[in-house]
Scaffold this active site. Structure first.
Site, PDB file in Angstrom:
ATOM      1  N   ARG A 125      13.251  22.529 -38.595  1.00  0.00           N
ATOM      2  CA  ARG A 125      14.153  23.421 -39.473  1.00  0.00           C
ATOM      3  C   ARG A 125      13.906  24.897 -39.427  1.00  0.00           C
ATOM      4  NH1 ARG A 125      15.089  21.613 -45.402  1.00  0.00           N
ATOM      5  NH2 ARG A 125      12.710  21.972 -45.857  1.00  0.00           N
ATOM      6  N   THR A 159      17.286  29.952 -41.952  1.00  0.00           N
ATOM      7  CA  THR A 159      18.967  29.126 -42.124  1.00  0.00           C
ATOM      8  C   THR A 159      18.849  27.756 -42.458  1.00  0.00           C
ATOM      9  OG1 THR A 159      19.035  28.558 -39.918  1.00  0.00           O
ATOM     10  CG2 THR A 159      19.523  30.620 -40.550  1.00  0.00           C
ATOM     11  N   ASP A 180       6.232  18.338 -48.669  1.00  0.00           N
ATOM     12  CA  ASP A 180       6.421  18.418 -46.957  1.00  0.00           C
ATOM     13  C   ASP A 180       5.821  17.140 -46.287  1.00  0.00           C
ATOM     14  OD1 ASP A 180       7.226  20.820 -44.506  1.00  0.00           O
ATOM     15  OD2 ASP A 180       6.511  19.133 -43.955  1.00  0.00           O
ATOM     16  N   ASP A 232       3.692  17.804 -43.230  1.00  0.00           N
ATOM     17  CA  ASP A 232       2.516  18.229 -43.380  1.00  0.00           C
ATOM     18  C   ASP A 232       1.645  17.319 -44.026  1.00  0.00           C
ATOM     19  OD1 ASP A 232       2.726  20.812 -42.274  1.00  0.00           O
ATOM     20  OD2 ASP A 232       3.580  21.765 -44.056  1.00  0.00           O
TER      21      ASP A 232
HETATM   22  N1  URA Z   1      11.480  17.955 -45.829  1.00  0.00           N
HETATM   23  C1  URA Z   1      10.403  17.452 -46.413  1.00  0.00           C
HETATM   24  O1  URA Z   1       9.416  17.321 -45.711  1.00  0.00           O
HETATM   25  N2  URA Z   1      10.432  17.625 -47.576  1.00  0.00           N
HETATM   26  C2  URA Z   1      11.707  17.904 -48.259  1.00  0.00           C
HETATM   27  O2  URA Z   1      11.391  18.022 -49.439  1.00  0.00           O
HETATM   28  C3  URA Z   1      12.586  18.353 -47.578  1.00  0.00           C
HETATM   29  C4  URA Z   1      12.685  18.096 -46.145  1.00  0.00           C
END
Ligand code: URA
Length: 209
Positions: free
Chosen positions: A104, A108, A200, A203
């Site tokens: 991502r 953007t 995330d 992560d």
């Molecule tokens: N990707 C993630 O890992 N967590 C989110 O909340 C949104 C996208």
């Protein structure tokens, strides 16, 4: 929305709650996500056809109901998709696996592709595409478009958590894709994270934060 299945199974719901807990460690997060992948396979393959294969038990010859695993393909959106993929492979060990590398853009929130490798005969397989988080939907929309361009005709999308925005975006771009999730949360925040969500996923899965 008819093409959305929110799987209510208590085991999935319980494991999702453990994943949401900010105190859950990376090894535990990884184990739970893998287990959820395994449980999701059960749901997403529920309506697959069986063919009768002749075989002999120690006592008799029978026509045994058999799944045609040649008709399937698993596909993971890197990197967090791999956390779900592992559990699916536990149950479907002979099914080939495609990988789509997307990240991502933090400004953007658009999906940028950096890797694409799938089996050549996608058109003959039902593709189970996995990514734990359906947030903006940008990655899922891009991945499905790429799979279709490579020949895929039937695609099911599995995530553990979705935002309404992501469900809407994926349905708008690809109404033929059925979405399976364990929950649809409230909304996305300004950074594109699902709220309340679990943070995330990549992560937390790989301990990179
Ligand atoms: N990707 C993630 O890992 N967590 C989110 O909340 C949104 C996208």
């Amino acid at each position: 929305m008819t093409d959305l299945t929110v799987v209510p199974h208590p085991l999935l719901q319980h494991k999702l709650s453990l994943l949401r807990d900010k105190h859950t460690s990376t090894p535990e997060f990884r184990r739970l996500l893998r287990e959820m992948g395994l449980l999701f396979v059960y749901e997403v393959t529920r309506d697959l056809p069986l063919t009768a294969r002749p075989l002999e038990t120690p006592l008799a010859a029978i026509a045994a109901p058999t799944l045609d695993t040649h008709a399937l393909c698993l596909c993971s959106i890197l990197r967090a998709g791999n956390g779900l993929l592992e559990g699916m492979l536990d149950l479907l060990p002979t099914v080939p696996v495609g990988h789509i590398g997307l990240y991502r853009d933090h400004d953007t929130l658009e999906a940028i592709q950096y890797y694409f490798k799938v089996p050549p005969d996608l058109g003959q397989r039902m593709v189970i595409l996995v990514d734990p988080m359906l947030a903006t939907g940008n990655s899922a929309v891009a991945a499905v478009a790429r799979l279709k361009a490579a020949g895929a005709r039937e695609i099911r999308f599995v995530c553990i958590l979705a935002a309404p925005e992501g469900v809407k975006a994926l349905h708008a771009a690809h109404p033929d894709v059925h979405i399976y999730t364990a929950a649809v949360d409230s909304h996305l925040n300004d950074h594109g994270y699902i709220v309340p969500g679990l943070g995330d996923a990549g992560d937390r899965l790989y301990g990179t934060k």
